[in-house]
Design a protein around this motif. Structure first.
Motif, PDB file in Angstrom:
ATOM      1  N   LEU A   1      -8.622  -2.077   0.998  1.00 21.46           N
ATOM      2  CA  LEU A   1      -7.275  -1.587   1.382  1.00 21.46           C
ATOM      3  C   LEU A   1      -6.590  -2.478   2.066  1.00 21.46           C
TER       4      LEU A   1
ATOM      5  N   VAL B   1      -2.530   7.832   1.292  1.00 15.66           N
ATOM      6  CA  VAL B   1      -3.778   7.638   1.588  1.00 15.66           C
ATOM      7  C   VAL B   1      -4.528   8.499   2.359  1.00 15.66           C
TER       8      VAL B   1
ATOM      9  N   CYS C   1     -10.169   6.409   1.502  1.00 13.36           N
ATOM     10  CA  CYS C   1     -10.184   5.680   1.940  1.00 13.36           C
ATOM     11  C   CYS C   1     -11.688   6.293   2.727  1.00 13.36           C
TER      12      CYS C   1
ATOM     13  N   ALA D   1      -0.666   1.455   6.094  1.00 12.62           N
ATOM     14  CA  ALA D   1      -0.735   2.519   4.597  1.00 12.62           C
ATOM     15  C   ALA D   1       0.263   3.168   5.459  1.00 12.62           C
TER      16      ALA D   1
ATOM     17  N   TYR E   1      -5.950   7.559  -2.919  1.00 11.43           N
ATOM     18  CA  TYR E   1      -6.491   5.949  -2.037  1.00 11.43           C
ATOM     19  C   TYR E   1      -7.095   7.411  -1.483  1.00 11.43           C
TER      20      TYR E   1
ATOM     21  N   ASN F   1       1.055  -1.313   0.218  1.00 10.73           N
ATOM     22  CA  ASN F   1      -0.356  -0.140  -0.153  1.00 10.73           C
ATOM     23  C   ASN F   1       0.907   0.743   0.436  1.00 10.73           C
TER      24      ASN F   1
ATOM     25  N   ASN G   1      -5.864  -5.388   0.397  1.00 11.99           N
ATOM     26  CA  ASN G   1      -4.277  -5.543  -0.669  1.00 11.99           C
ATOM     27  C   ASN G   1      -3.433  -5.822  -0.441  1.00 11.99           C
ATOM     28  N   CYS G   2      -3.210  -5.330   0.811  1.00 16.21           N
ATOM     29  CA  CYS G   2      -1.798  -6.109   1.893  1.00 16.21           C
ATOM     30  C   CYS G   2      -2.153  -7.018   2.572  1.00 16.21           C
TER      31      CYS G   2
END
Length: 534
Positions: A516, A394, A483, A420, A481, A390, A519-520
């Protein structure tokens, strides 16, 4: 801008207030010039002739004009009857005490105006002061319900005639507030102008049958009848989830199958069903997280229980209670230990702090925010994350109902600081946040030119915050991004960012917290987030 006094609301005129783009608060970046903002489309002549449109330059309700003086008088009488019921304990068991306190006390300091994003964004339009509609309602209450608003009060404050002009304008004015309650938070004596706006809506809905089509007939009524405000039946929602499971399994390399109607599971997960139709990566991400963590969970196919939406919380206590009880009954029937609420702010508020008034006994099942669940899983190590996945800018939008109105502030920040590395806060943030501009039903209301009003006025402050959060990296080649862990907010942000072409101009994508996180996750194939506009 034209000066408008409180008592002007009862005086017939073509328009009480005018909205002019050049008056609106300037935006940052490429939108500083008013000419860079899309035109605010005028209401059509047909709409002005057919509907009550004398408040300002937009319509939320599409309230038909009465056909006769007799019909006007009947509507006014029904409004007064509703007001009287609103201030009786037997008819307003939910919010009577705080309503009375807010009706009896106002210092007229207008501190609330400084806190209101709608008032600020409009260029300080006087009818958008939080205290404006409250003072109209307060004077009507003192004169017609409490009975002490006689000649002295009229001499001191100005007379407001209870006529159809007043009633029709007050109906529309109740839908020029996001009910974000930032004004209540800042009031030095605790007056809750957003609650007053809510209670005005309640009079119109419960006594007069007047409410926006999108949140009543196409909202709570449809949800109670078919199971979801999206119109999805249980069979349709199961089919959609099956497709999502297949897509997510292929995307992540994991085997995902959402459990349905599993008796004795620890968790009943309730999504905002809008995610299933519009943002399928979100329910897919939840399934990945819950399955990877080895949680005992299920979804329910009972009527209303697969859709956390509860639009009644915005305008009608009876509709709210009917939906909340169905949610709790589904959980009781399955014998789960707790309900976990997906990423939807008003679903959180409806089923927790408001539903406490109706869910008693065996229906008082523990309810938990998914933000808390997520942080427990990350902090305990039950899901493994690699924050380097990430490595992009963010920022976090704080949904009003989740943060200011419930106090869920820290879990999502702990998550972002863990996953993040380039996270930055908006200014202000947390309980001081600004509404996305779609709260209280606005995100799904786009009749006439109301979408222009949402984008240019109620959403204006949030757009400013988003652009300022990324002000040092606005180059569109740098993917960013936003969020937004709330389905209703995502609907507004989708429309807001599209309206101003923010993805193409600045490369700012919006999505939820679950995406999110996935994604990680180290046991998921890289690239879960799709960097394309949706």
């Amino acid at each position: 801008m034209k000066r408008v006094k409180v008592e002007d609301i009862s005086r017939p005129s073509e328009k009480l207030s005018e909205l002019r783009k050049e008056d609106f608060k300037p935006l940052p970046a490429d939108f500083a010039d008013p000419e860079a903002t899309p035109e605010f489309k005028p209401l059509s002549d047909e709409a002005r002739q057919k509907f009550e449109a004398t408040l300002d330059d937009t319509l939320a309700l599409s309230l038909p004009k009465p056909k006769s003086k007799e019909e006007e008088d009947e509507l006014v009488a029904r409004f007064l009857s509703g007001m009287e019921k609103l201030f009786s304990e037997e008819n307003n068991w939910t919010f009577l005490q705080p309503l009375l306190l807010s009706m009896e006390h106002c210092a007229a300091c207008h501190t609330c105006s400084d806190a209101c994003h709608i008032y600020e964004a409009s260029g300080e339009n006087p009818i958008y002061r939080p205290a404006y509609r409250s003072e109209v309602f307060r004077r009507l209450y003192k004169k017609h319900v409490k009975g002490n608003g006689g000649l002295l009060s009229a001499w001191r404050s100005g007379e407001i005639e209870l006529n159809w002009t007043t009633v029709a304008r007050l109906a529309e004015l109740a839908y020029r507030c996001n009910l974000c309650r930032r004004c209540a938070q800042t009031c030095p004596i605790g007056v809750d102008n957003a609650l007053i706006a809510h209670e005005i809506r309640k009079v119109f809905s419960q006594e007069m049958g007047i409410a926006p089509r999108e949140i009543h007939l196409d909202g709570s009524v449809k949800q109670l009848r078919t199971g979801s405000s999206t119109g999805m039946s249980a069979e349709v929602v199961k089919d959609n989830i099956e497709f999502i499971d297949e897509d997510i399994s292929e995307k992540t390399g994991l085997s995902i199958e959402t459990p349905w109607d599993k008796h004795g599971a620890d968790i009943l997960l309730i999504h905002n069903a809008g995610e299933i139709l519009s943002w399928p990566l979100n329910p897919g991400a939840f399934a990945v997280i819950f399955e990877s963590a080895g949680l005992s969970w299920t979804m329910s196919s009972e009527i209303a229980a697969y859709d956390g939406i509860n639009y009644g919380v915005w305008y009608d206590d009876f509709q709210f209670a009917r939906v909340a009880i169905k949610h709790a009954e589904a959980a009781r029937k399955l014998g789960v230990k707790k309900i976990v609420l997906g990423e939807c702010g008003h679903a959180h508020k409806a089923l927790t702090v408001i539903a406490d008034r109706v869910l008693t006994g065996e229906l008082n099942i523990p309810r938990e925010s998914c933000m808390v669940t997520f942080w427990d899983l990350i902090s305990s190590g039950r899901i493994k994350v690699d924050p380097s996945r990430n490595d992009f800018p963010v920022t976090l939008h704080d949904p009003c109902n989740l943060v200011r109105l419930m106090g869920i502030v820290d879990p999502q920040r702990k998550i972002l600081k863990k996953i993040a590395p380039r996270f930055r806060e908006m200014t202000p943030h947390g309980v001081e946040n600004y509404c996305c501009g779609g709260g209280s039903g606005f995100a799904i209301m786009s009749g006439h030119n109301f979408a222009d009003w949402r984008a240019q006025i109620s959403g204006r402050k949030k757009l400013e915050q988003v652009l300022n959060a990324f002000k040092d990296e606005l180059d569109p080649s740098v993917k960013k991004y936003l969020c937004a862990p709330c389905s209703n907010c995502k609907g507004q942000l989708r429309d807001l960012l599209s309206y101003y072409d923010v993805w193409e101009k600045y490369g700012i994508l919006y999505d939820g917290m679950a995406e999110l996180i996935v994604n990680c996750m180290t046991d998921v194939e890289p690239g879960f987030i799709e960097w394309e506009w949706h």
